[in-house]
Scaffold this motif. Structure first.
Motif, PDB file in Angstrom:
ATOM      1  N   GLN A  20       0.780  -1.070   0.020  1.00 33.38           N
ATOM      2  CA  GLN A  20      -0.050  -0.037   0.130  1.00 33.38           C
ATOM      3  C   GLN A  20       0.863   1.260  -0.110  1.00 33.38           C
ATOM      4  OE1 GLN A  20      -2.695  -0.439   3.311  1.00 33.38           O
ATOM      5  NE2 GLN A  20      -3.995  -1.763   2.426  1.00 33.38           N
ATOM      6  N   PHE A  21       2.060   1.208   0.806  1.00 30.84           N
ATOM      7  CA  PHE A  21       2.968   2.286   0.769  1.00 30.84           C
ATOM      8  C   PHE A  21       4.010   2.148  -0.228  1.00 30.84           C
ATOM      9  CE2 PHE A  21       7.148   3.965   1.972  1.00 30.84           C
ATOM     10  CZ  PHE A  21       6.975   5.166   1.902  1.00 30.84           C
ATOM     11  N   HIS A  22       4.670   0.983  -0.535  1.00 29.93           N
ATOM     12  CA  HIS A  22       5.718   1.048  -1.260  1.00 29.93           C
ATOM     13  C   HIS A  22       5.362   1.068  -2.792  1.00 29.93           C
ATOM     14  CE1 HIS A  22       9.046   0.010   1.218  1.00 29.93           C
ATOM     15  NE2 HIS A  22       8.197  -0.553   2.127  1.00 29.93           N
ATOM     16  N   SER A  23       4.192   0.713  -3.464  1.00 33.20           N
ATOM     17  CA  SER A  23       3.660   0.902  -4.817  1.00 33.20           C
ATOM     18  C   SER A  23       3.985   2.215  -5.081  1.00 33.20           C
ATOM     19  CB  SER A  23       2.158   0.419  -4.688  1.00 33.20           C
ATOM     20  OG  SER A  23       1.580   1.496  -3.953  1.00 33.20           O
ATOM     21  N   ARG A  24       3.887   3.313  -4.160  1.00 33.51           N
ATOM     22  CA  ARG A  24       3.893   4.493  -4.766  1.00 33.51           C
ATOM     23  C   ARG A  24       5.554   4.919  -4.974  1.00 33.51           C
ATOM     24  NH1 ARG A  24       0.846   6.608   0.770  1.00 33.51           N
ATOM     25  NH2 ARG A  24      -0.819   5.505   0.645  1.00 33.51           N
ATOM     26  N   ILE A  25       6.325   4.272  -4.250  1.00 34.13           N
ATOM     27  CA  ILE A  25       7.727   4.528  -4.727  1.00 34.13           C
ATOM     28  C   ILE A  25       8.642   3.309  -5.168  1.00 34.13           C
ATOM     29  CG2 ILE A  25       7.853   6.089  -2.417  1.00 34.13           C
ATOM     30  CD1 ILE A  25       9.138   3.689  -0.990  1.00 34.13           C
ATOM     31  N   TYR A  26       7.934   2.479  -5.528  1.00 35.39           N
ATOM     32  CA  TYR A  26       8.611   0.981  -6.199  1.00 35.39           C
ATOM     33  C   TYR A  26       9.533   1.337  -7.270  1.00 35.39           C
ATOM     34  CZ  TYR A  26       9.048  -3.913  -7.447  1.00 35.39           C
ATOM     35  OH  TYR A  26       9.560  -4.970  -7.443  1.00 35.39           O
ATOM     36  N   ASP A  27       8.971   2.060  -8.377  1.00 31.68           N
ATOM     37  CA  ASP A  27       9.733   2.360  -9.597  1.00 31.68           C
ATOM     38  C   ASP A  27      10.852   3.408  -9.242  1.00 31.68           C
ATOM     39  OD1 ASP A  27       8.151   0.503 -11.069  1.00 31.68           O
ATOM     40  OD2 ASP A  27       6.912   1.855 -11.927  1.00 31.68           O
ATOM     41  N   ALA A  28      10.768   4.190  -8.204  1.00 37.65           N
ATOM     42  CA  ALA A  28      11.614   5.159  -8.297  1.00 37.65           C
ATOM     43  C   ALA A  28      12.933   4.506  -7.346  1.00 37.65           C
ATOM     44  CB  ALA A  28      10.953   6.295  -7.586  1.00 37.65           C
ATOM     45  N   THR A  29      12.733   3.385  -6.571  1.00 33.87           N
ATOM     46  CA  THR A  29      13.531   2.899  -5.775  1.00 33.87           C
ATOM     47  C   THR A  29      14.259   1.878  -6.034  1.00 33.87           C
ATOM     48  OG1 THR A  29      12.153   1.973  -4.218  1.00 33.87           O
ATOM     49  CG2 THR A  29      12.659   4.371  -3.783  1.00 33.87           C
ATOM     50  N   ARG A  30      13.321   0.720  -6.836  1.00 32.51           N
ATOM     51  CA  ARG A  30      14.056  -0.681  -6.896  1.00 32.51           C
ATOM     52  C   ARG A  30      15.164  -0.629  -7.800  1.00 32.51           C
ATOM     53  NH1 ARG A  30      10.678  -0.125  -2.793  1.00 32.51           N
ATOM     54  NH2 ARG A  30      10.016  -2.020  -1.886  1.00 32.51           N
ATOM     55  N   TRP A  31      15.413   0.065  -8.751  1.00 28.95           N
ATOM     56  CA  TRP A  31      16.426   0.280  -9.935  1.00 28.95           C
ATOM     57  C   TRP A  31      17.670   0.046  -8.844  1.00 28.95           C
ATOM     58  CZ3 TRP A  31      20.208   3.603  -9.537  1.00 28.95           C
ATOM     59  CH2 TRP A  31      20.171   4.823  -8.529  1.00 28.95           C
ATOM     60  N   SER A  32      17.757   0.510  -7.858  1.00 27.55           N
ATOM     61  CA  SER A  32      19.140   0.454  -7.279  1.00 27.55           C
ATOM     62  C   SER A  32      19.698  -0.635  -6.477  1.00 27.55           C
ATOM     63  CB  SER A  32      19.073   1.561  -6.107  1.00 27.55           C
ATOM     64  OG  SER A  32      18.216   1.062  -4.793  1.00 27.55           O
ATOM     65  N   PHE A  33      18.758  -1.893  -6.461  1.00 22.19           N
ATOM     66  CA  PHE A  33      19.152  -3.152  -6.010  1.00 22.19           C
ATOM     67  C   PHE A  33      18.544  -4.207  -6.568  1.00 22.19           C
ATOM     68  CE2 PHE A  33      15.765  -1.432  -3.266  1.00 22.19           C
ATOM     69  CZ  PHE A  33      14.969  -2.286  -2.941  1.00 22.19           C
ATOM     70  N   LEU A  34      17.625  -4.114  -7.445  1.00 20.47           N
ATOM     71  CA  LEU A  34      17.012  -5.275  -8.240  1.00 20.47           C
ATOM     72  C   LEU A  34      17.693  -5.268  -9.486  1.00 20.47           C
ATOM     73  CD1 LEU A  34      13.127  -4.837  -7.625  1.00 20.47           C
ATOM     74  CD2 LEU A  34      14.876  -5.919  -6.090  1.00 20.47           C
ATOM     75  N   PHE A  35      18.861  -6.185  -9.324  1.00 20.08           N
ATOM     76  CA  PHE A  35      19.768  -6.228 -10.533  1.00 20.08           C
ATOM     77  C   PHE A  35      19.256  -7.328 -11.334  1.00 20.08           C
ATOM     78  CE2 PHE A  35      22.499  -4.096  -7.444  1.00 20.08           C
ATOM     79  CZ  PHE A  35      22.473  -2.937  -7.767  1.00 20.08           C
ATOM     80  N   GLY A  36      19.859  -7.294 -12.410  1.00 19.27           N
ATOM     81  CA  GLY A  36      19.617  -8.408 -13.504  1.00 19.27           C
ATOM     82  C   GLY A  36      18.236  -8.577 -14.225  1.00 19.27           C
ATOM     83  N   ARG A  37      17.528  -7.547 -14.015  1.00 17.63           N
ATOM     84  CA  ARG A  37      16.218  -7.818 -14.641  1.00 17.63           C
ATOM     85  C   ARG A  37      16.238  -7.735 -16.040  1.00 17.63           C
ATOM     86  NH1 ARG A  37      12.458  -3.620 -11.067  1.00 17.63           N
ATOM     87  NH2 ARG A  37      14.281  -2.642 -11.466  1.00 17.63           N
ATOM     88  N   GLU A  38      16.958  -6.690 -16.632  1.00 18.13           N
ATOM     89  CA  GLU A  38      17.152  -6.683 -18.306  1.00 18.13           C
ATOM     90  C   GLU A  38      17.654  -7.844 -18.523  1.00 18.13           C
ATOM     91  OE1 GLU A  38      15.702  -4.812 -20.253  1.00 18.13           O
ATOM     92  OE2 GLU A  38      14.767  -3.473 -18.824  1.00 18.13           O
ATOM     93  N   ASP A  39      18.881  -8.185 -17.882  1.00 18.47           N
ATOM     94  CA  ASP A  39      19.509  -9.322 -18.561  1.00 18.47           C
ATOM     95  C   ASP A  39      18.703 -10.613 -18.494  1.00 18.47           C
ATOM     96  OD1 ASP A  39      21.684 -10.954 -19.250  1.00 18.47           O
ATOM     97  OD2 ASP A  39      22.698 -10.978 -17.053  1.00 18.47           O
ATOM     98  N   ALA A  40      17.781 -10.776 -17.394  1.00 20.22           N
ATOM     99  CA  ALA A  40      16.925 -11.997 -17.652  1.00 20.22           C
ATOM    100  C   ALA A  40      16.043 -12.178 -18.820  1.00 20.22           C
ATOM    101  CB  ALA A  40      16.122 -12.114 -16.452  1.00 20.22           C
ATOM    102  N   LEU A  41      15.405 -10.891 -19.102  1.00 20.74           N
ATOM    103  CA  LEU A  41      14.673 -10.839 -20.224  1.00 20.74           C
ATOM    104  C   LEU A  41      15.453 -11.205 -21.628  1.00 20.74           C
ATOM    105  CD1 LEU A  41      12.431  -7.728 -19.537  1.00 20.74           C
ATOM    106  CD2 LEU A  41      12.105 -10.215 -19.114  1.00 20.74           C
TER     107      LEU A  41
END
Length: 211
Positions: A20-41
């Motif tokens: 409910q809270f993190h959805s508001r900041i998810y895209d702005a913050t997760r790039w800094s530690f959710l690594f490998g997403r583009e590589d997986a695709l």
């Protein structure tokens, strides 16, 4: 690290409150530690040309445009438990070949025997506690014969303080995903990568459904 959860009602309620809270900041913050997403695709595109794709824990839909670019003719289904996350995802997908479902992933979602050629988990399985094994087994049921699974997720950390911190954020970091994936699917790729100088490792797994 998205919000589709395993079957426990208590775990599901906790994750819904979390997002409910993190959805508001998810895209702005997760790039800094959710690594490998583009590589997986990218790696998934090297081993599969799917007509039907399922992303489990699609969250804010961050991966959906990338899947559409790589597989323009595919029908894509995104499933997530969080209504707040899916509301954001809906703004990113405006084509008639993408479907969003709000539900848990405690059982397969395919209907009428129409299965998927690719199932993607992007930072989702490590949050299914309990239920990660059930989600992997559901993905196997959702895959068509010869279909592929792609997983990018946290793996492990040698630092107990970091594991405890991630646990507060509903993430389990014990390297537990990869053995079960290797037993359930025919491995095509199974690699670990270091993040921030070894504070934690993340992994990418590609596998094909066994006959």
């Amino acid at each position: 690290m998205d919000a589709t959860t395993a079957p426990s009602p208590a775990a599901g309620a906790a994750l819904q409150r979390y997002y409910q809270f993190h959805s508001r900041i998810y895209d702005a913050t997760r790039w800094s530690f959710l690594f490998g997403r583009e590589d997986a695709l990218l790696r998934a595109a090297c081993v599969a040309t799917p007509r039907r794709i399922l992303e489990v824990g699609c969250g804010t839909g961050r991966n959906l445009p990338g899947l559409r670019r790589r597989f323009p003719q595919a029908h894509i289904t995104g499933v997530d438990l969080s209504a707040q996350m899916l509301a954001i995802a809906a703004k990113k997908v405006r084509d008639d070949k993408t479907t969003l479902l709000q539900r848990s992933y405690s059982a397969p979602v395919h209907q009428d025997g129409t299965r998927f050629d690719l199932v993607l988990f992007s930072y989702a399985l490590s949050m299914f506690n309990p239920g990660w094994e059930q989600a992997i087994d559901a993905a196997c049921e959702d895959l068509a014969e010869g279909g592929c699974i792609a997983v990018v997720d946290f793996s492990h950390s040698r630092f107990s303080w970091f594991r405890r911190w991630m646990g507060l954020n509903h993430v389990r970091m014990e390297g537990h995903l990869w053995p079960h994936l290797n037993r359930t699917f025919i491995p095509l790729l199974d690699e670990r990568f270091s993040a921030y100088g070894g504070i934690w490792d993340y992994g990418i797994f590609l596998g094909r459904k066994q006959a």
